[in-house]
Scaffold this active site. Structure first.
Site, PDB file in Angstrom:
ATOM      1  N   GLU A 148      11.053   3.410   7.597  1.00  0.00           N
ATOM      2  CA  GLU A 148      10.419   3.022   6.348  1.00  0.00           C
ATOM      3  C   GLU A 148       8.976   3.521   6.374  1.00  0.00           C
ATOM      4  O   GLU A 148       8.215   3.185   7.286  1.00  0.00           O
ATOM      5  CB  GLU A 148      10.465   1.498   6.263  1.00  0.00           C
ATOM      6  CG  GLU A 148      10.421   0.951   4.874  1.00  0.00           C
ATOM      7  CD  GLU A 148      10.438  -0.570   4.890  1.00  0.00           C
ATOM      8  OE1 GLU A 148      11.300  -1.169   5.561  1.00  0.00           O
ATOM      9  OE2 GLU A 148       9.563  -1.156   4.244  1.00  0.00           O
TER      10      GLU A 148
ATOM     11  N   ASP B 178       1.168  -7.949   0.984  1.00  0.00           N
ATOM     12  CA  ASP B 178       0.952  -7.675   2.398  1.00  0.00           C
ATOM     13  C   ASP B 178      -0.146  -8.526   3.012  1.00  0.00           C
ATOM     14  O   ASP B 178      -1.151  -8.824   2.374  1.00  0.00           O
ATOM     15  CB  ASP B 178       0.602  -6.188   2.591  1.00  0.00           C
ATOM     16  CG  ASP B 178       1.831  -5.313   2.444  1.00  0.00           C
ATOM     17  OD1 ASP B 178       2.774  -5.520   3.221  1.00  0.00           O
ATOM     18  OD2 ASP B 178       1.854  -4.451   1.543  1.00  0.00           O
TER      19      ASP B 178
END
Ligand SMILES: Cc1ncc(COP(=O)(O)O)c(C=O)c1O
Lengths: 417, 256
Positions: free
Chosen positions: B51, B62
């Site tokens: 990824e 995040d």
């Protein structure tokens, strides 16, 4: 690239707006708006949307909200004629005095409305972001009023320049969380509040402070702030005997502006939103989103944002923390694209100068955000003598003293001496 | 076969070897843009699917680690254009790639161009953390035209009927977020993880990969008992940040 809207499309969307049909069921104002949020928050947004649908126009809720506006916020706020400014500018100048609302700015209208909603939705605690600290103070006060714990996310840069408001939030029982990431101003504070919300989407109510973000916030905030324009419209008729030719409001995220403009959209009034022109036209030197930005997705909404060609959101500069934001509410992006509202900017210096003039002429210390609207109204007045203008005086300037002390007041002699 | 089926196949192949697929995540071009391809090559020897995180100015889903790495990568000039350029020069990877990006950089790049460049560089699917299913039709169609997939995320907060819809819509695999929270948490995996992952796996026809908060070999084993793969993000980015060996770290976690 600016989003072009055909004349027919614009007209039909504006008609829909006047009928109260925007945003549509997908949270869109024409192409703008929508809901771009992490999957974890989707159920929370659906609950919020259901809650808004169930309560916002419920007679019981409205009665409670209107009572709080009247007895706790101190509404209606005054409409004030400004004789000195009128004389100097050559126009008839009227001020809608949101600075007189409890806690000193329009932000309280939204904060108390959403705090009441949070209570009905069974939230365990409230989080909020703040730039100038006005929304933080309003949220802290509203949460104290309804009995919910409150945490306010505030960029480290803003904590410094709006210090008086930090102390106020603490005294009103709120926790103030310093945000050290990103640009350390309003945008970073919103990002951080969203991150916190994700940790407890069902227990936390996010009390967003402007007409920005994912659906239903832009709608919810507009509905709660429209009291500004509804009152002003009525007061103009009663006190001035006529509606204004033009109305001005400063635009950060756009909540005071949409609150003032929305009830005036159907009238023959030139509506002008004023963004922060900062120190210049260069990228990063201002926060004039609508003037220089392009369409994109920021913090949940497809709107106009300041970004580079790779879609990275740009940092902004404004002397006023409340306008220092790289995005703008999607309804403003729509009103600009449809040609109904004009968006211009005023620089830091022009805002400072306008602030001084208002102090001196009318004895009102206005907020640095609000000063931008005054600077633009003055400019407009020069070109439109004899007209009548309405200015949304969104808040008071006490909070700006740490910034203002860096710019000593120009020495002036008392006119009567 | 559409590119997104290569993802599914890679995960199934790992499971056929009696282990969960290991899906390492790195922020593109971090900590050194010049090392991007070398790092990819190294982790491709251990990971089953890789990824690649596209740095963004407002990474709202995040935690601190990936915020920091994104910020530095942006400072170093990493962009989608640059990433595709690097991948082109490196020629196609045997290990299937997935890109994880917030929506705005993809919008700015243009969906059609994105799908074409991605296909040409061995990218099989996209994960877009701020694009819920209700808003994804346009991007999804552009990707599927080129045989690429849009991977859907599900979370512990996702209600049952929505879970079914998302599993049905996903391509390649289903991304099961382990926690209600942002990436990079280190408060451990939740106690009811097994039930949650079993629930997702029961609904999904595609393999389910679990991500967020997976830091140690024990986590991979734990997750692997109830899902087809484990996605390791922040912990790997920390390894890169500290200048440690990413391949050794992933081997220790139980990669191929
Ligand atoms: C007094 C005042 N006016 C205006 C603003 C800008 O916000 P908005 O554009 O949402 O009205 C702020 C924000 O903090 C403010 O404090």
């Amino acid at each position: 690239m600016k989003l072009q809207m055909g004349a027919d499309e614009a007209r039909s969307l504006l008609d829909a707006q006047l009928r109260g049909e925007l945003p549509d069921e997908r949270g869109r104002f024409g192409p703008f708006g929508g809901r771009y949020v992490p999957e974890t928050l989707v159920p929370a947004f659906e609950r919020l949307e259901d809650g808004v649908r169930q309560f916002l126009h419920d007679p019981d809720f409205q009665e409670q909200f209107q009572r709080e506006l009247r007895e706790w916020v101190g509404r209606p706020t005054a409409l004030t004629f400004a004789p000195q400014l009128s004389e100097r500018w050559g126009t008839e100048v009227w001020l809608k005095r949101e600075d007189l609302a409890h806690t000193g700015a329009h932000k309280i209208n939204n904060a108390i409305g959403q705090a009441l909603l949070a209570k009905r939705l069974g939230a365990r605690r409230v989080i909020a972001e703040t730039g100038a600290g006005q929304h933080g103070v309003a949220s802290a006060a509203a949460c104290a009023r309804v009995g919910l714990p409150c945490s306010v996310y505030m960029g480290a840069v803003d904590i410094e320049r709006q210090a008086p408001n930090v102390d106020r939030m603490h005294r009103l029982g709120a926790e103030v969380v310093a945000v050290e990431t990103g640009d350390k101003t309003l945008r970073a504070a919103i990002d951080e509040a969203l991150r916190m919300w994700v940790t407890d989407p069902s227990g936390i109510y996010y009390l967003l402070g402007s007409a920005v973000g994912a659906h239903p916030y832009p709608y919810l905030v507009r509905e709660l702030q429209s009291v500004i324009g509804a009152e002003a419209r009525q007061q103009m008729i009663e006190q001035a005997g006529a509606l204004p030719d033009a109305a001005f409001a400063c635009v950060g995220g756009g909540s005071n502006a949409i609150g003032l403009f929305y009830p005036l959209l159907g009238d023959d009034i030139e509506l002008i939103g004023v963004e922060a022109g900062g120190t210049g036209d260069g990228l990063g030197e201002n926060a004039a989103t609508l003037a220089t930005g392009t369409p994109g997705v920021l913090q949940g909404s497809y709107t106009v944002i300041l970004q580079d060609e790779d879609g990275q959101v740009q940092e902004t500069h404004s002397i006023s923390a409340g306008l220092d934001y790289s995005g703008v509410g999607p309804e403003h992006a729509f009103l600009q694209a449809a040609g109904r509202v004009k968006y211009i900017s005023a620089t830091d210096d022009e805002a400072l100068e306008a602030l001084e003039e208002l102090c001196e002429a009318e004895g009102i210390l206005t907020a640095l955000e609000t000063s931008h609207a005054f600077a633009a109204a003055r400019e407009w007045s020069r070109e439109n003598p004899g007209k009548r203008v309405l200015i949304g005086n969104s808040g008071r300037g006490d909070k700006d003293m740490p910034t203002l002390t860096k710019y000593p007041a120009r020495i002036r002699t008392y006119a009567g001496a | 076969m559409p590119a997104h089926e290569r993802l599914t196949a890679a995960i199934v192949a790992a499971n056929d070897n009696n282990r969960p697929a290991l899906v390492p995540f790195i922020t593109a071009g971090y900590p050194e843009p010049g090392e991007f391809i070398n790092t990819l090559r190294a982790i491709a020897e251990v990971g089953d699917v890789i990824e690649i995180g596209i740095p963004f100015s407002d990474p709202m889903a995040d935690g601190m680690t990936i915020q920091r790495s994104s910020y530095i990568a942006l400072q170093d000039g990493v962009s989608l254009e640059w990433i595709f350029g690097e991948l082109e020069m490196a020629s196609v990877f045997g290990t299937p790639l997935v890109m994880m990006s917030y929506l705005n950089p993809l919008l700015a790049f243009g969906y059609q161009r994105l799908a074409e460049r991605a296909r040409a560089t061995g990218v099989c699917a996209f994960i877009v953390p701020d694009l819920p299913f209700e808003e994804c039709a346009e991007l999804r169609a552009a990707l599927e035209n080129e045989g690429l997939g849009l991977i859907q995320l599900v979370t512990p907060a996702t209600p049952r009927d929505r879970l079914e819809m998302l599993c049905e819509a996903s391509r390649g695999f289903v991304y099961a977020v382990t926690v209600t929270g942002v990436t990079g948490g280190n408060s451990g995996l939740p106690d009811d993880l097994a039930d949650y992952l079993d629930g997702v796996s029961a609904v999904s026809d595609l393999p389910v990969c679990a991500g967020f908060g997976i830091r140690e070999a024990a986590d991979v084993v734990n997750v692997g008992a109830h899902a087809s793969g484990a996605i390791v993000g922040s912990a790997l980015v920390e390894v890169l940040e500290e200048g440690r060996n990413p391949k050794a770290f992933l081997q220790h976690l139980g990669g191929k």
